[in-house]
Design a protein around this motif. Structure first.
Motif, mmCIF file in Angstrom:
data_model
loop_
_atom_site.group_PDB
_atom_site.id
_atom_site.type_symbol
_atom_site.label_atom_id
_atom_site.label_comp_id
_atom_site.label_asym_id
_atom_site.label_seq_id
_atom_site.Cartn_x
_atom_site.Cartn_y
_atom_site.Cartn_z
ATOM 1 N N MET A 16 0.921 -1.307 0.043
ATOM 2 C CA MET A 16 -0.052 0.022 -0.077
ATOM 3 C C MET A 16 0.761 1.464 -0.088
ATOM 4 S SD MET A 16 -2.885 -0.827 -0.184
ATOM 5 C CE MET A 16 -3.276 -2.422 -0.670
ATOM 6 N N ASN A 17 2.063 1.211 0.916
ATOM 7 C CA ASN A 17 2.810 2.600 0.870
ATOM 8 C C ASN A 17 4.194 2.205 0.150
ATOM 9 O OD1 ASN A 17 0.814 3.483 2.584
ATOM 10 N ND2 ASN A 17 1.397 2.304 4.109
ATOM 11 N N SER A 18 4.417 1.371 -0.544
ATOM 12 C CA SER A 18 5.470 0.794 -1.151
ATOM 13 C C SER A 18 5.952 1.750 -2.527
ATOM 14 C CB SER A 18 5.841 -0.441 -1.351
ATOM 15 O OG SER A 18 5.777 -1.373 -0.264
ATOM 16 N N LEU A 19 5.184 2.535 -2.804
ATOM 17 C CA LEU A 19 5.419 3.193 -4.063
ATOM 18 C C LEU A 19 5.625 4.776 -3.517
ATOM 19 C CD1 LEU A 19 2.631 1.785 -6.405
ATOM 20 C CD2 LEU A 19 5.166 1.409 -6.325
ATOM 21 N N ASN A 20 6.274 5.453 -4.202
ATOM 22 C CA ASN A 20 6.733 6.854 -4.010
ATOM 23 C C ASN A 20 5.709 7.663 -4.229
ATOM 24 O OD1 ASN A 20 8.021 9.165 -3.518
ATOM 25 N ND2 ASN A 20 9.604 8.837 -4.945
ATOM 26 N N PRO A 21 5.273 8.328 -3.237
ATOM 27 C CA PRO A 21 3.778 9.194 -3.297
ATOM 28 C C PRO A 21 3.877 10.428 -4.339
ATOM 29 C CG PRO A 21 4.512 9.591 -1.302
ATOM 30 C CD PRO A 21 5.391 8.431 -1.830
ATOM 31 N N VAL A 22 5.136 10.823 -4.757
ATOM 32 C CA VAL A 22 5.100 12.253 -5.404
ATOM 33 C C VAL A 22 5.838 11.881 -6.963
ATOM 34 C CG1 VAL A 22 5.530 13.566 -3.363
ATOM 35 C CG2 VAL A 22 7.508 12.542 -4.255
ATOM 36 N N THR A 23 6.110 10.594 -7.249
ATOM 37 C CA THR A 23 6.499 10.464 -8.849
ATOM 38 C C THR A 23 5.664 9.507 -9.360
ATOM 39 O OG1 THR A 23 7.970 8.812 -7.946
ATOM 40 C CG2 THR A 23 9.004 11.017 -8.367
ATOM 41 N N ARG A 24 5.388 9.629 -10.768
ATOM 42 C CA ARG A 24 4.890 8.762 -11.269
ATOM 43 C C ARG A 24 4.840 7.048 -11.394
ATOM 44 N NH1 ARG A 24 1.384 12.342 -14.768
ATOM 45 N NH2 ARG A 24 2.623 14.320 -14.904
ATOM 46 N N ILE A 25 3.996 6.480 -11.491
ATOM 47 C CA ILE A 25 4.502 4.956 -11.658
ATOM 48 C C ILE A 25 5.585 4.607 -12.645
ATOM 49 C CG2 ILE A 25 3.465 2.851 -11.915
ATOM 50 C CD1 ILE A 25 2.207 4.199 -9.600
ATOM 51 N N GLY A 26 5.457 5.309 -13.736
ATOM 52 C CA GLY A 26 6.407 5.061 -14.916
ATOM 53 C C GLY A 26 7.846 5.275 -14.163
ATOM 54 N N ALA A 27 7.982 6.588 -13.639
ATOM 55 C CA ALA A 27 9.160 6.689 -13.249
ATOM 56 C C ALA A 27 9.772 5.888 -12.236
ATOM 57 C CB ALA A 27 9.349 8.063 -12.651
ATOM 58 N N GLN A 28 8.734 5.050 -11.425
ATOM 59 C CA GLN A 28 9.359 4.212 -10.652
ATOM 60 C C GLN A 28 9.653 2.802 -11.112
ATOM 61 O OE1 GLN A 28 7.342 4.461 -6.843
ATOM 62 N NE2 GLN A 28 6.207 6.175 -7.579
ATOM 63 N N LEU A 29 9.269 2.584 -12.399
ATOM 64 C CA LEU A 29 9.387 1.262 -12.906
ATOM 65 C C LEU A 29 10.797 1.623 -13.907
ATOM 66 C CD1 LEU A 29 6.295 0.841 -12.847
ATOM 67 C CD2 LEU A 29 6.569 -0.737 -14.556
ATOM 68 N N VAL A 30 10.791 2.848 -14.478
ATOM 69 C CA VAL A 30 11.897 3.166 -15.203
ATOM 70 C C VAL A 30 13.255 3.075 -14.437
ATOM 71 C CG1 VAL A 30 13.256 4.684 -16.478
ATOM 72 C CG2 VAL A 30 10.855 4.225 -17.180
ATOM 73 N N ASP A 31 13.405 3.722 -13.187
ATOM 74 C CA ASP A 31 14.415 4.008 -12.612
ATOM 75 C C ASP A 31 15.078 2.506 -11.919
ATOM 76 O OD1 ASP A 31 12.705 3.281 -10.284
ATOM 77 O OD2 ASP A 31 13.190 5.162 -9.176
ATOM 78 N N ALA A 32 13.943 1.632 -11.823
ATOM 79 C CA ALA A 32 14.439 0.198 -11.558
ATOM 80 C C ALA A 32 15.164 -0.321 -12.582
ATOM 81 C CB ALA A 32 13.030 -0.629 -11.079
ATOM 82 N N ILE A 33 14.787 -0.084 -13.755
ATOM 83 C CA ILE A 33 15.397 -0.407 -14.994
ATOM 84 C C ILE A 33 16.743 0.056 -15.161
ATOM 85 C CG2 ILE A 33 15.583 -0.840 -17.416
ATOM 86 C CD1 ILE A 33 12.445 -1.431 -17.393
ATOM 87 N N ARG A 34 16.808 1.431 -15.179
ATOM 88 C CA ARG A 34 18.084 2.263 -15.450
ATOM 89 C C ARG A 34 19.208 1.941 -14.309
ATOM 90 N NH1 ARG A 34 17.950 3.512 -20.424
ATOM 91 N NH2 ARG A 34 16.454 5.015 -21.132
ATOM 92 N N SER A 35 18.737 1.672 -13.111
ATOM 93 C CA SER A 35 19.692 1.425 -12.079
ATOM 94 C C SER A 35 20.336 -0.168 -12.155
ATOM 95 C CB SER A 35 18.841 1.239 -10.641
ATOM 96 O OG SER A 35 18.143 0.433 -10.574
ATOM 97 N N HIS A 36 19.851 -0.675 -13.241
ATOM 98 C CA HIS A 36 20.659 -1.883 -13.438
ATOM 99 C C HIS A 36 21.516 -1.928 -14.862
ATOM 100 C CE1 HIS A 36 18.028 -3.437 -10.357
ATOM 101 N NE2 HIS A 36 18.795 -4.330 -10.229
ATOM 102 N N GLY A 37 21.914 -0.716 -15.020
ATOM 103 C CA GLY A 37 22.821 -0.520 -16.203
ATOM 104 C C GLY A 37 22.349 -0.918 -17.579
ATOM 105 N N ILE A 38 20.914 -0.784 -17.578
ATOM 106 C CA ILE A 38 20.367 -1.025 -18.937
ATOM 107 C C ILE A 38 20.296 0.167 -19.686
ATOM 108 C CG2 ILE A 38 18.318 -1.876 -20.197
ATOM 109 C CD1 ILE A 38 18.035 -3.781 -17.688
ATOM 110 N N LYS A 39 21.198 -0.022 -21.000
ATOM 111 C CA LYS A 39 21.257 1.354 -21.683
ATOM 112 C C LYS A 39 20.312 1.461 -22.818
ATOM 113 C CE LYS A 39 25.054 2.983 -19.475
ATOM 114 N NZ LYS A 39 24.326 2.533 -18.237
ATOM 115 N N ASP A 40 19.136 0.865 -22.900
ATOM 116 C CA ASP A 40 18.380 0.947 -23.778
ATOM 117 C C ASP A 40 17.737 2.381 -24.070
ATOM 118 O OD1 ASP A 40 18.680 -1.741 -24.106
ATOM 119 O OD2 ASP A 40 16.642 -2.302 -23.478
ATOM 120 N N SER A 41 17.017 2.450 -25.504
ATOM 121 C CA SER A 41 16.494 3.849 -25.523
ATOM 122 C C SER A 41 15.349 4.159 -24.653
ATOM 123 C CB SER A 41 16.343 3.854 -26.903
ATOM 124 O OG SER A 41 14.924 3.270 -27.089
ATOM 125 N N ARG A 42 14.971 5.285 -24.382
ATOM 126 C CA ARG A 42 13.839 5.565 -23.485
ATOM 127 C C ARG A 42 12.650 5.082 -24.398
ATOM 128 N NH1 ARG A 42 12.613 11.894 -22.371
ATOM 129 N NH2 ARG A 42 10.444 11.195 -22.198
#
Ligand SMILES: Nc1ncnc2c1ncn2[C@@H]1O[C@H](COP(=O)(O)OP(=O)(O)OP(=O)(O)O)[C@@H](O)[C@H]1O
Ligand code: SF4
Ligand SMILES: [Mg+2]
Lengths: 331, 327
Positions: free
Chosen positions: B106-132
């Motif tokens: 219920m509270n595991s998502l950052n309340p101030v950023t979009r869901i998309g950003a919270q998926l994207v940062d997970a991918i990016r933090s693993h060194g994945i360099k794909d296009s946006r």
């Protein structure tokens, strides 16, 4: 949204109107007559006869419209608020009120901006870091002195700084805007000299206010660290930097911006007091002089300028909140 | 010692130990926990509150925080021991090898950023360099696979229902196709219908990426419908691991047996019987087998000697002196 804007603007108008009405009547209760003050002084030094003096005062009183009923003057005054023009200074005639304000504002504005930004940034960064378990130990050590100074009024801080850094150690000038003998020509030497004169006033404002930001930010940081979304960010494999920036700082932004808006009023008052202490030719000094000579057009101008500026900033901040927190967007 | 029914499990946890150093003493929250899991297999982890289920999950993620400490043991995924990885390698392993869907979704998502950003940062933090665009497509696919509308990508957490947030967390969990997914009480805050949907979602995405899934929960009934095997924890120990059928028809450990018979069923007309006695405090665990004060089959040896975990009846794990001879 439109309704909100209209509501806020009405609120703004109400604040300015009530402040300006109070401000209108206060100087009128004083016995001091600015015109008399000015010409009495001239009479002492310049030697014209008392009858001439009375005549001059009378003609000026008429010219400024001060012989008319107070109610009429009040109406003119309200009109002048809308025109943003308060006419001439009684004491510094032929300077206009706008001239007086414009001359003083750069000093105050730069002092205010610089000190508020510096203490907000330093305080919030130190506070955030000192609540962050992965931050180096020196951060906490660095934050402690600021916390200890929290709440020391800027004037007292100023006096202490003046005494130790200025008077005893002679590191920095005691007051004024620049040194006697330096030509105000915009050269580097002059700029540096001006800057030197700004250090103590700025420090008096900064030192006591950083601690407040440290404390509020640290408290918030500790709460946020326990939040599930920070833990989940770690589970997602995010690095410490990204978590600190996007999950941790980002969530403290709204409450801290609110606190900043609330602090604005106090900040302005402190700046004015500190200017007085250090003899900086800013709004504080101009207001001080105007009050002493009961130069009410200038008093009106300055008080309304400050009220208007603070109220406008607060209203503006309210439109910034939704950008900082999506949860307030739908209301 | 072979601790699973498969010679080549995707997950092998051996002798995992965690202690919390609290002000009132040391609490051994995980004591010699070992089990294995195959790809595509679902394990249900049950036990009373405080028995160490979340601690086990966090220890596998290497996310035990002070005052807790992992005292020893191995967590091998695909033959690599997570405990031996550097901090940075472990960070990379999170989500890409092993994902944890937390207890409080219920509270595991950052309340101030979009869901998309919270998926994207997970991918990016693993060194994945794909296009946006590629990254976004990947996120949207993850959302779709948990039955969420792609529009959720641009939404904020407060615009979603509890079940939707839970799905977003699952979508994040599968983003990098980990070999092991741990879902900690994924349904406890949801209504019955949503619970079912979420479980079915987990089931389906598990099949898509052939991950091993550990489902943590209290609800034996719900568990029974969705998992292959059930593990029972008691005061930091894994006391029994059996298939669902074995567990429900013929549990081997006395505590597991008590749990099963306490479940409401048709014969006892839904009356929850409960287990006599209280769960012991980790700070004052009874000696020998920590279950012995409550155990119906207690023997003398149980009060003095710790039972070890052994394999019985093919591939069931049990930690009880009753089975000493069968080893
Ligand atoms: N941060 C901590 N400090 C001290 N003790 C802790 C801490 N976290 C957990 N424990 C102890 O470890 C034991 C296991 O806790 P854990 O959260 O793993 O239980 P759980 O099985 O997940 O319970 P629940 O079903 O309530 O989620 C508990 O007895 C708890 O008191
Ligand atoms: S070891 Fe003894 S006390 Fe413990 S569960 Fe088995 S029989 Fe009961
Ligand atoms: Mg738990």
């Amino acid at each position: 949204m439109l309704r909100l804007v209209i509501r806020r603007l009405l609120f703004l108008a109400l604040v300015i109107w009530s402040a300006s009405t109070i401000v209108f009547f206060i100087p009128r209760m004083s016995e001091t007559n600015a015109i008399r003050e000015r010409f009495a002084e001239l009479a002492r030094t310049g030697g014209f006869s008392p009858t001439d003096l009375e005549k001059i005062i009378e003609s000026y009183t008429k010219q400024f419209g001060l012989d008319r009923p107070l109610w009429d003057q009040y109406q003119d005054y309200i009109v002048s608020i809308f025109k943003l023009d308060f006419g001439f200074s009684l004491n510094r005639y032929p300077m206009t009120v706008t001239d007086v304000i414009m001359q003083a504002i750069p000093w105050t504005l730069s002092l205010l901006l610089v000190t508020t930004i510096i203490s907000f940034l330093i305080g919030n960064l130190l506070g955030a870091l000192s609540a962050w378990p992965k931050a180096p130990g020196w951060v906490r050590a660095f934050a402690t002195p600021f916390v200890l100074l929290t709440g020391v009024p800027p004037v007292i801080m100023g006096v202490l700084l003046l005494f130790f850094l200025g008077f005893r150690m002679k590191l920095l000038p005691l007051g004024g805007s620049y040194s006697i003998g330096v030509v105000p020509d915009g050269s580097w030497t002059f700029m540096l000299d001006v800057l030197k004169h700004q250090v103590l006033p700025a420090l008096s404002l900064i030192l006591g206010s950083v601690g407040g930001w440290v404390l509020s930010m640290r408290g918030m940081g500790i709460t946020i660290q326990g939040e599930d979304y920070v833990n989940f960010a770690e589970h997602k494999g995010l690095g410490a930097g990204a978590i600190f920036r996007d999950y941790y700082l980002r969530n403290t932004l709204l409450p801290q911006a609110t606190a900043l808006a609330l602090a604005l009023g106090t900040v302005v008052t402190s700046a004015i007091v500190v200017e007085g202490l250090f003899g900086l030719p800013g709004i504080g000094q101009a207001l001080n002089n105007a009050i002493r000579s009961n130069d009410f057009p200038v008093i009106y101008g300055i008080v309304l300028f400050i009220t208007g500026a603070v109220a406008t900033l607060m209203v503006l901040m309210e439109f910034v909140y939704p950008l900082l927190d999506p949860r307030i967007r739908n209301e | 010692m072979n601790m699973g029914q498969d010679q080549n499990p995707v997950l092998r946890v051996s002798n995992l130990e965690v202690t919390y150093y609290t002000d009132s003493g040391r609490a051994k929250a995980l004591d010699d926990v070992s089990f294995t899991l195959n790809a595509g297999e679902k394990l249900g982890m049950v036990g009373e509150s405080g028995s160490g289920k979340s601690t086990l999950a966090l220890a596998m993620m290497r996310m035990i925080k002070p005052p807790g400490r992992i005292e020893g043991g191995r967590v091998e995924i695909g033959g690599v021991d997570l405990m031996s990885l550097s901090e940075e390698d472990m960070r990379q392993a999170r989500l890409s090898k092993i994902a944890y869907i937390p207890q409080g979704a219920m509270n595991s998502l950052n309340p101030v950023t979009r869901i998309g950003a919270q998926l994207v940062d997970a991918i990016r933090s693993h060194g994945i360099k794909d296009s946006r665009a590629q990254v976004e497509e990947r996120c949207v696919n993850a959302l779709k696979s948990v039955d969420l509308d792609p529009a959720v990508f641009r939404m904020y957490p407060h615009e979603l229902s509890g079940g939707m947030k839970q799905r977003v967390c699952i979508a994040i969990g599968i983003l990098l196709q980990p070999s092991v997914i741990i879902a900690d009480e994924p349904t406890s805050a949801l209504d019955v219908v949503t619970q079912r949907q979420v479980m079915e979602t987990i089931d389906r995405v598990k099949d898509q990426i052939n991950a091993a899934v550990i489902l943590i929960g209290h609800d034996m009934g719900l568990m029974a419908q969705f998992v292959d095997r059930v593990a029972v924890m008691y005061s930091g120990r894994l006391v029994e691991v059996s298939t669902v059928r074995e567990m429900f028809t013929k549990p081997v450990h006395p505590y597991a047996a008590a749990l099963i018979s306490s479940l409401p069923n048709l014969e006892n007309k839904g009356v929850f019987q409960g287990i006599p006695g209280l769960a012991p405090s980790l700070l004052r665990l009874p000696g020998g087998c920590s279950f012995h004060p409550r155990c119906a089959k207690v023997m003398d040896i149980c009060k003095t000697t710790r039972p070890t975990t052994r394999m019985v009846q093919g591939n069931r794990l049990v930690t009880c002196h009753l089975y000493n001879e069968e080893a």
